[in-house]
Design a protein around this motif. Structure first.
Motif, short mmCIF file in Angstrom:
data_model
loop_
_atom_site.label_atom_id
_atom_site.label_comp_id
_atom_site.label_asym_id
_atom_site.label_seq_id
_atom_site.Cartn_x
_atom_site.Cartn_y
_atom_site.Cartn_z
N VAL A 169 0.83 -1.22 0.00
CA VAL A 169 0.00 0.00 0.00
C VAL A 169 0.86 1.26 0.00
CG1 VAL A 169 -1.97 -1.11 1.11
CG2 VAL A 169 -0.26 0.01 2.53
N THR A 173 -0.45 3.01 -3.32
CA THR A 173 -1.58 3.91 -3.08
C THR A 173 -1.56 5.17 -3.95
OG1 THR A 173 -1.96 3.12 -0.84
CG2 THR A 173 -2.77 5.31 -1.35
N ASP A 176 -2.92 4.21 -7.17
CA ASP A 176 -4.32 3.85 -7.03
C ASP A 176 -5.19 5.11 -6.97
OD1 ASP A 176 -6.41 2.04 -6.83
OD2 ASP A 176 -6.34 1.99 -4.65
N SER A 222 -7.38 0.86 1.92
CA SER A 222 -6.60 0.00 1.02
C SER A 222 -5.89 -1.09 1.79
CB SER A 222 -5.57 0.84 0.25
OG SER A 222 -6.20 1.76 -0.61
N LEU A 226 -6.64 -5.11 1.53
CA LEU A 226 -5.65 -5.91 0.81
C LEU A 226 -5.41 -7.27 1.45
CD1 LEU A 226 -3.58 -5.95 -1.52
CD2 LEU A 226 -1.90 -5.07 0.12
#
Length: 249
Positions: A169, A173, A176, A222, A226
């Protein structure tokens, strides 16, 4: 957000520093309540301890106690830094004239540190027990036989996914966030985006206008998505394959 970001940052650092914590724990327990020269020194120094643990207990032993260490860091630093951040953002560290008060800062830091230590202490004890576990040839201190998870347990896979999820992450991120905004931006009649020209433009605009933290929006969601998503995907994949081979053979 202060609590979450502080906790996640500490967890990320813990993955890399936990081997040193294992070495520190073993060296601190070595020769407990024994006069110098009356006990066998399994660990002569930091580097010798690294080599000895890796050779006798295996390289994986250098990450012993990682699960409780991560939980401890998340809770302790999340509470400590998060509480201090709340006090600071609330304006309690400044005098009526707007000057930073050193006494208030010290008091707030002590209070936040005490809260974090109090909550994290039981987890730290478990971490210490696990990190002290060693083969009899190099064992030091009392040897507790704790076992975090039973062998082959789904909890092992989940814990591994949650640990590896920290690095994932942190690295993914920003991309994302950029992809989410690219997909969601308004378009003209030809379908061309009206806000971003591409992923690099989305990253640059976000960082420029919202700061680095803006690129990590939704990181908590996130992270907690995950781990379960990874383990559930692999679990269902394994079960479906088992069913397929069961009814096709």
């Amino acid at each position: 957000m202060d609590f979450l970001m502080s906790g996640l940052a500490a967890c990320g650092a813990c993955v890399f520093t936990n081997p040193l914590e294992v070495v520190k724990t073993r060296m601190q327990l070595q020769g407990e309540l024994k006069a110098p020269g009356t006990y066998q020194r399994h660990y002569r120094n930091v580097f010798h301890a690294f080599i000895t643990i890796g050779k006798v207990d295996g390289l994986a032993a250098l990450q012993k106690g990682l699960a409780p260490a991560l939980l401890y860091q998340f809770l302790m630093n999340g509470i400590r830094l998060g509480t201090y951040g709340l006090v600071e953002s609330g304006g309690y560290l400044h005098t009526a004239e707007g000057n930073l008060s050193h006494s208030r800062s010290a008091a707030a830091g002590a209070m936040a540190g005490a809260m974090g230590a109090y909550v994290g202490s039981p987890i730290y004890m478990v971490k210490t027990h696990l990190q002290a576990q060693a083969a009899s040839d190099i064992a030091v201190g009392h040897q507790y036989k704790h076992q975090v998870f039973p062998p082959q347990s789904w909890k092992v896979a989940l814990a591994a996914a949650m640990v590896s999820g920290i690095a994932v992450v942190l690295a993914m991120t920003p991309f994302d966030v950029a992809s989410t905004r690219l997909y969601n931006q308004p378009t003209d009649a030809q379908g061309k985006g009206l806000m971003y020209r591409g992923i690099l433009d989305a990253l640059l605009q976000t960082a420029r206008t919202e700061g680095i933290l803006g690129m990590y929006k939704g990181i908590g969601a996130s992270y907690f998505r995950l781990g379960p998503h990874t383990i559930l995907s692999l679990f269902f994949w394994d079960q479906l394959r088992s069913l397929y081979y069961m009814y096709t053979k």
